[in-house]
Design a protein around this motif. Sequence first.
Motif, PDB file in Angstrom:
ATOM      1  N   ASP A  23       0.853  -1.188   0.000  1.00 13.34           N
ATOM      2  CA  ASP A  23       0.000   0.000   0.000  1.00 13.34           C
ATOM      3  C   ASP A  23       0.886   1.234   0.000  1.00 13.34           C
ATOM      4  N   LYS A  24       0.319   2.357  -0.435  1.00 14.64           N
ATOM      5  CA  LYS A  24       1.092   3.588  -0.591  1.00 14.64           C
ATOM      6  C   LYS A  24       1.860   3.977   0.674  1.00 14.64           C
ATOM      7  N   LYS A  25       1.255   3.844   1.840  1.00 13.42           N
ATOM      8  CA  LYS A  25       1.918   4.274   3.072  1.00 13.42           C
ATOM      9  C   LYS A  25       3.136   3.411   3.411  1.00 13.42           C
ATOM     10  N   LEU A  26       3.238   2.241   2.813  1.00 12.00           N
ATOM     11  CA  LEU A  26       4.384   1.354   3.039  1.00 12.00           C
ATOM     12  C   LEU A  26       5.208   1.137   1.776  1.00 12.00           C
ATOM     13  N   SER A  27       5.007   1.967   0.765  1.00  9.94           N
ATOM     14  CA  SER A  27       5.657   1.733  -0.527  1.00  9.94           C
ATOM     15  C   SER A  27       7.181   1.765  -0.457  1.00  9.94           C
ATOM     16  N   LEU A  28       7.756   2.469   0.509  1.00 10.03           N
ATOM     17  CA  LEU A  28       9.210   2.508   0.636  1.00 10.03           C
ATOM     18  C   LEU A  28       9.790   1.129   0.970  1.00 10.03           C
ATOM     19  N   LEU A  29       8.973   0.236   1.512  1.00  5.63           N
ATOM     20  CA  LEU A  29       9.455  -1.115   1.809  1.00  5.63           C
ATOM     21  C   LEU A  29       9.901  -1.841   0.540  1.00  5.63           C
ATOM     22  N   SER A  30       9.245  -1.581  -0.586  1.00  4.16           N
ATOM     23  CA  SER A  30       9.662  -2.192  -1.857  1.00  4.16           C
ATOM     24  C   SER A  30      11.093  -1.805  -2.192  1.00  4.16           C
ATOM     25  N   THR A  31      11.395  -0.533  -2.040  1.00  3.99           N
ATOM     26  CA  THR A  31      12.747  -0.036  -2.311  1.00  3.99           C
ATOM     27  C   THR A  31      13.740  -0.618  -1.315  1.00  3.99           C
ATOM     28  N   PHE A  32      13.372  -0.624  -0.051  1.00  7.57           N
ATOM     29  CA  PHE A  32      14.242  -1.178   0.991  1.00  7.57           C
ATOM     30  C   PHE A  32      14.613  -2.629   0.686  1.00  7.57           C
ATOM     31  N   LEU A  33      13.628  -3.430   0.339  1.00  6.14           N
ATOM     32  CA  LEU A  33      13.899  -4.840   0.056  1.00  6.14           C
ATOM     33  C   LEU A  33      14.792  -5.008  -1.170  1.00  6.14           C
ATOM     34  N   SER A  34      14.439  -4.344  -2.250  1.00 10.41           N
ATOM     35  CA  SER A  34      15.170  -4.575  -3.501  1.00 10.41           C
ATOM     36  C   SER A  34      16.546  -3.915  -3.528  1.00 10.41           C
ATOM     37  N   SER A  35      16.694  -2.745  -2.932  1.00 11.56           N
ATOM     38  CA  SER A  35      17.977  -2.050  -3.045  1.00 11.56           C
ATOM     39  C   SER A  35      18.903  -2.280  -1.854  1.00 11.56           C
ATOM     40  N   ASP A  36      18.355  -2.537  -0.695  1.00 12.24           N
ATOM     41  CA  ASP A  36      19.193  -2.648   0.492  1.00 12.24           C
ATOM     42  C   ASP A  36      19.276  -4.069   1.051  1.00 12.24           C
ATOM     43  N   VAL A  37      18.138  -4.724   1.229  1.00  7.35           N
ATOM     44  CA  VAL A  37      18.169  -6.079   1.775  1.00  7.35           C
ATOM     45  C   VAL A  37      18.895  -7.028   0.827  1.00  7.35           C
ATOM     46  N   THR A  38      18.626  -6.913  -0.455  1.00  9.53           N
ATOM     47  CA  THR A  38      19.293  -7.787  -1.420  1.00  9.53           C
ATOM     48  C   THR A  38      20.809  -7.598  -1.380  1.00  9.53           C
ATOM     49  N   ALA A  39      21.257  -6.372  -1.235  1.00  9.95           N
ATOM     50  CA  ALA A  39      22.697  -6.077  -1.244  1.00  9.95           C
ATOM     51  C   ALA A  39      23.383  -6.397   0.078  1.00  9.95           C
ATOM     52  N   PHE A  40      22.677  -6.262   1.179  1.00  6.87           N
ATOM     53  CA  PHE A  40      23.300  -6.389   2.502  1.00  6.87           C
ATOM     54  C   PHE A  40      22.557  -7.380   3.394  1.00  6.87           C
ATOM     55  N   GLU A  41      22.103  -8.472   2.825  1.00  7.37           N
ATOM     56  CA  GLU A  41      21.230  -9.423   3.511  1.00  7.37           C
ATOM     57  C   GLU A  41      21.760  -9.855   4.876  1.00  7.37           C
ATOM     58  N   ASP A  42      22.971 -10.372   4.930  1.00  8.81           N
ATOM     59  CA  ASP A  42      23.495 -10.919   6.191  1.00  8.81           C
ATOM     60  C   ASP A  42      23.628  -9.844   7.258  1.00  8.81           C
ATOM     61  N   TRP A  43      24.137  -8.698   6.874  1.00  3.50           N
ATOM     62  CA  TRP A  43      24.325  -7.586   7.804  1.00  3.50           C
ATOM     63  C   TRP A  43      22.980  -7.113   8.363  1.00  3.50           C
ATOM     64  N   ILE A  44      21.997  -6.950   7.492  1.00  7.32           N
ATOM     65  CA  ILE A  44      20.685  -6.475   7.916  1.00  7.32           C
ATOM     66  C   ILE A  44      20.001  -7.493   8.821  1.00  7.32           C
ATOM     67  N   LYS A  45      20.022  -8.756   8.438  1.00  5.99           N
ATOM     68  CA  LYS A  45      19.421  -9.790   9.283  1.00  5.99           C
ATOM     69  C   LYS A  45      20.079  -9.813  10.658  1.00  5.99           C
TER      70      LYS A  45
END
Length: 119
Positions: A23-45
């Motif tokens: 939903d629009k109010k959580l749309s930044l989560l899409s960016t967070f997952l694709s640009s940050d979690v994918t790149a820094f998975e172990d560190w973020i977890k």
Amino acid sequence: MLNYKIRYIEYCGRIDDFVFDFDKKLSLLSTFLSSDVTAFEDWIKSDFDKVLSGECATKEFFGNVCGVEITPDTTKVFNNLTDDEEEYNNTCCKVDTKELRLLIDVWCNEVKKFKEKNR
């Protein structure tokens, strides 16, 4: 659980990538997952796990696009790239930390399956 839909992205007639749409109010989560979690998975977890286990009271990090402030109850996700206060306030979102940690696992598993299928 955080509600999302998987949207596949086509390029030259074949599926090239995917995103989780929220939903629009959580749309930044899409960016967070694709640009940050994918790149820094172990560190973020690891940062989420340290806060959720009580090892740390809070954690904060700044990825490629998003910044994150993790507390045991809620996590704030914000856009690192905006200088505009109104845009920052409109895109910033707070979510339940445990739910976001679970979503990160779901995202990472979907990325692995997608890569296996599309080699």
